[in-house]
Write an enzyme that holds these catalytic residues in place. Structure first.
Site, PDB file in Angstrom:
ATOM      1  N   ARG A   1       0.880  -1.180   0.000  1.00  0.00           N
ATOM      2  CA  ARG A   1       0.000   0.000   0.000  1.00  0.00           C
ATOM      3  C   ARG A   1       0.908   1.217   0.000  1.00  0.00           C
ATOM      4  O   ARG A   1       1.690   1.421   0.926  1.00  0.00           O
ATOM      5  CB  ARG A   1      -0.909  -0.008   1.232  1.00  0.00           C
ATOM      6  CG  ARG A   1      -1.711   1.267   1.386  1.00  0.00           C
ATOM      7  CD  ARG A   1      -2.814   1.173   2.425  1.00  0.00           C
ATOM      8  NE  ARG A   1      -3.931   0.410   1.919  1.00  0.00           N
ATOM      9  CZ  ARG A   1      -5.186   0.530   2.369  1.00  0.00           C
ATOM     10  NH1 ARG A   1      -5.473   1.392   3.319  1.00  0.00           N
ATOM     11  NH2 ARG A   1      -6.151  -0.197   1.856  1.00  0.00           N
TER      12      ARG A   1
ATOM     13  N   HIS B   1      -7.338   0.539  -6.478  1.00  0.00           N
ATOM     14  CA  HIS B   1      -7.573  -0.292  -5.289  1.00  0.00           C
ATOM     15  C   HIS B   1      -8.241  -1.598  -5.746  1.00  0.00           C
ATOM     16  O   HIS B   1      -9.408  -1.857  -5.442  1.00  0.00           O
ATOM     17  CB  HIS B   1      -8.464   0.485  -4.308  1.00  0.00           C
ATOM     18  CG  HIS B   1      -8.459  -0.062  -2.916  1.00  0.00           C
ATOM     19  ND1 HIS B   1      -7.710  -1.145  -2.525  1.00  0.00           N
ATOM     20  CD2 HIS B   1      -9.141   0.329  -1.806  1.00  0.00           C
ATOM     21  CE1 HIS B   1      -7.910  -1.380  -1.244  1.00  0.00           C
ATOM     22  NE2 HIS B   1      -8.780  -0.512  -0.787  1.00  0.00           N
TER      23      HIS B   1
ATOM     24  N   GLN C   1     -10.135  -4.151  -3.316  1.00  0.00           N
ATOM     25  CA  GLN C   1     -11.425  -3.640  -2.859  1.00  0.00           C
ATOM     26  C   GLN C   1     -12.524  -4.005  -3.850  1.00  0.00           C
ATOM     27  O   GLN C   1     -13.605  -4.467  -3.479  1.00  0.00           O
ATOM     28  CB  GLN C   1     -11.333  -2.111  -2.705  1.00  0.00           C
ATOM     29  CG  GLN C   1     -12.643  -1.448  -2.339  1.00  0.00           C
ATOM     30  CD  GLN C   1     -13.090  -1.814  -0.932  1.00  0.00           C
ATOM     31  OE1 GLN C   1     -12.321  -1.681  -0.006  1.00  0.00           O
ATOM     32  NE2 GLN C   1     -14.313  -2.292  -0.783  1.00  0.00           N
TER      33      GLN C   1
ATOM     34  N   ASP D   1     -17.204   6.964  -1.719  1.00  0.00           N
ATOM     35  CA  ASP D   1     -15.956   6.875  -0.945  1.00  0.00           C
ATOM     36  C   ASP D   1     -15.686   8.297  -0.428  1.00  0.00           C
ATOM     37  O   ASP D   1     -16.354   9.255  -0.842  1.00  0.00           O
ATOM     38  CB  ASP D   1     -14.826   6.367  -1.866  1.00  0.00           C
ATOM     39  CG  ASP D   1     -13.501   6.180  -1.133  1.00  0.00           C
ATOM     40  OD1 ASP D   1     -13.496   6.113   0.112  1.00  0.00           O
ATOM     41  OD2 ASP D   1     -12.451   6.103  -1.823  1.00  0.00           O
TER      42      ASP D   1
ATOM     43  N   CYS E   1     -16.522   1.661   0.511  1.00  0.00           N
ATOM     44  CA  CYS E   1     -15.344   0.837   0.796  1.00  0.00           C
ATOM     45  C   CYS E   1     -14.888   0.977   2.244  1.00  0.00           C
ATOM     46  O   CYS E   1     -14.184   0.102   2.743  1.00  0.00           O
ATOM     47  CB  CYS E   1     -14.215   1.200  -0.159  1.00  0.00           C
ATOM     48  SG  CYS E   1     -13.745   2.927  -0.074  1.00  0.00           S
TER      49      CYS E   1
ATOM     50  N   ARG F   1     -13.921  -8.611   1.769  1.00  0.00           N
ATOM     51  CA  ARG F   1     -12.507  -8.344   1.512  1.00  0.00           C
ATOM     52  C   ARG F   1     -11.681  -9.589   1.824  1.00  0.00           C
ATOM     53  O   ARG F   1     -10.766  -9.946   1.100  1.00  0.00           O
ATOM     54  CB  ARG F   1     -12.006  -7.172   2.396  1.00  0.00           C
ATOM     55  CG  ARG F   1     -12.635  -5.816   2.126  1.00  0.00           C
ATOM     56  CD  ARG F   1     -12.301  -5.285   0.749  1.00  0.00           C
ATOM     57  NE  ARG F   1     -10.865  -5.271   0.490  1.00  0.00           N
ATOM     58  CZ  ARG F   1     -10.031  -4.319   0.902  1.00  0.00           C
ATOM     59  NH1 ARG F   1     -10.489  -3.262   1.542  1.00  0.00           N
ATOM     60  NH2 ARG F   1      -8.737  -4.378   0.630  1.00  0.00           N
TER      61      ARG F   1
HETATM   62  N1  NVA Z   1      -9.930   6.571  -1.538  1.00  0.00           N
HETATM   63  C1  NVA Z   1      -9.582   6.170  -0.205  1.00  0.00           C
HETATM   64  C2  NVA Z   1      -9.813   4.716  -0.015  1.00  0.00           C
HETATM   65  C3  NVA Z   1      -9.524   4.189   1.364  1.00  0.00           C
HETATM   66  C4  NVA Z   1      -9.741   2.732   1.479  1.00  0.00           C
HETATM   67  C5  NVA Z   1      -8.124   6.531   0.054  1.00  0.00           C
HETATM   68  O1  NVA Z   1      -7.297   6.300  -0.830  1.00  0.00           O
HETATM   69  O2  NVA Z   1      -7.815   7.042   1.119  1.00  0.00           O
HETATM   70  N1   CP Z   2     -11.370  -0.146   2.329  1.00  0.00           N
HETATM   71  C1   CP Z   2     -10.114  -0.235   2.770  1.00  0.00           C
HETATM   72  O1   CP Z   2      -9.167  -0.478   2.018  1.00  0.00           O
HETATM   73  O2   CP Z   2      -9.998  -0.041   4.110  1.00  0.00           O
HETATM   74  P1   CP Z   2      -8.639   0.147   4.895  1.00  0.00           P
HETATM   75  O3   CP Z   2      -8.048   1.451   4.472  1.00  0.00           O
HETATM   76  O4   CP Z   2      -9.057   0.139   6.354  1.00  0.00           O
HETATM   77  O5   CP Z   2      -7.731  -0.996   4.572  1.00  0.00           O
END
Ligand code: NVA
Ligand code: CP
Length: 306
Positions: free
Chosen positions: A102, A129, A132, A223, A263, A291
């Site tokens: 990540r 992502h 997800q 989101d 999400c 997930r």
């Molecule tokens: N769009 C959000 C998704 C979190 C799971 C982010 O990147 O922070």
């Molecule tokens: N939806 C998702 O990826 O959640 P986290 O950021 O908690 O992993």
């Protein structure tokens, strides 16, 4: 079970329609315990951003497969001290069987994948992502029984989730409408790629009209308005995104059987109301659970679990 053996998953567009279908089927079988798979492998989690769901669901999925997980928090590795990705990747490659990353830039993920021979999985970048969206498609299929021909409307910021949703919907034959304020559209290259996958079969529509986009839709998705790394802009975005909130009024325009997805984590009262999150059309908690099942299927397929 070995369909994706040794493969990376950097973008959802790396998968074919058949591969997505097979992963979703495997995830459903694993969830119902009709299928049991084991592999004695080691997964590394190299997360440069916060995570609850992805971190825990990957960890539990790997434990349930009989494997092990190492949490490679950048703060406790040399990553935070600036060791080059090229070096870190080649060393981790010698210890691990698979690596979920990540991070911010998709290019950094790509560099890891270029230098590590082991499979690398995108656990979220600024661009995509994919894990997800595998869970999201599984959740939609659980509810409707099939995916082809359904319409999903995403309302909010044209971010990583929106980008991967376009690819995912196109791959499974769903129509996808992305409603964002002007200037916050999803990535142009990914939009083109999704349109190429959808070809003439389904539609990939970008609009700034949340109400029209929601009309008759089967899945309403949102989101956060400011993603990780965009915290400084969050205040300025509030008034711009206000018309893009999923609330009772917007949801009333959707198909009567429509479900609501998010999400998570959510900012209640911003992109979604408390009422809708807790309402009868919400499938958000099933989505979060899935997930784990979807990623278990992904790991099993990549690692050749039997
Ligand atoms: N769009 C959000 C998704 C979190 C799971 C982010 O990147 O922070
Ligand atoms: N939806 C998702 O990826 O959640 P986290 O950021 O908690 O992993």
């Amino acid at each position: 079970m070995a369909a994706l053996i040794g493969r990376d998953l950097l973008s959802l567009g790396d998968l074919s329609p058949t591969e997505v279908e097979e992963l979703l089927h495997m995830a459903t079988q694993l969830k119902s315990q009709k299928l049991k798979l084991q592999c004695n492998k080691v997964l590394g989690l190299l997360f440069s951003k916060a995570s609850t769901r992805t971190r825990v669901s990957f960890t539990v999925a790997m434990y349930q497969l009989g494997g092990q997980v190492i949490d490679l928090n950048p703060n406790v590795t040399q990553v935070s001290r600036g060791e080059p990705i090229q070096d870190t990747a080649r060393v981790l490659d010698r210890y691990l069987d698979v690596l979920a990353i990540r991070t911010f830039a998709q290019e950094d993920l790509q560099t890891f994948a270029n230098y590590a021979q082991i499979p690398v999985i995108n656990a979220l970048t600024d661009l995509e992502h994919p894990c997800q969206i595998l869970a999201d498609l599984m959740t939609i299929k659980e509810h409707f029984g099939s995916l082809a021909g359904l319409t999903l409307t995403y309302v909010g910021d044209g971010n990583n989730v929106a980008n991967s949703l376009m690819l995912g919907c196109a791959l499974v034959g769903m129509n996808v409408r992305i409603a964002t304020p002007d200037g916050y559209k999803p990535n142009a290259a990914i939009t083109e790629k999704a349109r190429t996958i959808a070809a003439t079969k389904t539609e990939v529509t970008l609009t700034n009209d949340a109400q029209n986009a929601t009309k008759g839709s089967h899945v309403i998705y949102t989101d956060v308005w400011a993603s990780m790394g965009q915290e400084a802009e969050a205040g300025d975005r509030l008034p711009i995104f206000q018309p893009y909130q999923i609330n009772h009024q917007l949801l009333s325009l959707a198909d009567k059987q429509a479900i609501v997805l998010h999400c998570l984590p959510a900012h209640r009262g911003e992109e979604i109301t408390d009422e809708v999150m807790e309402g009868s059309q919400s499938r958000i908690w099933n989505q979060a659970e899935n997930r784990m099942h979807a990623q278990k299927a992904l790991l099993a397929s990549i690692l050749g679990a039997e």
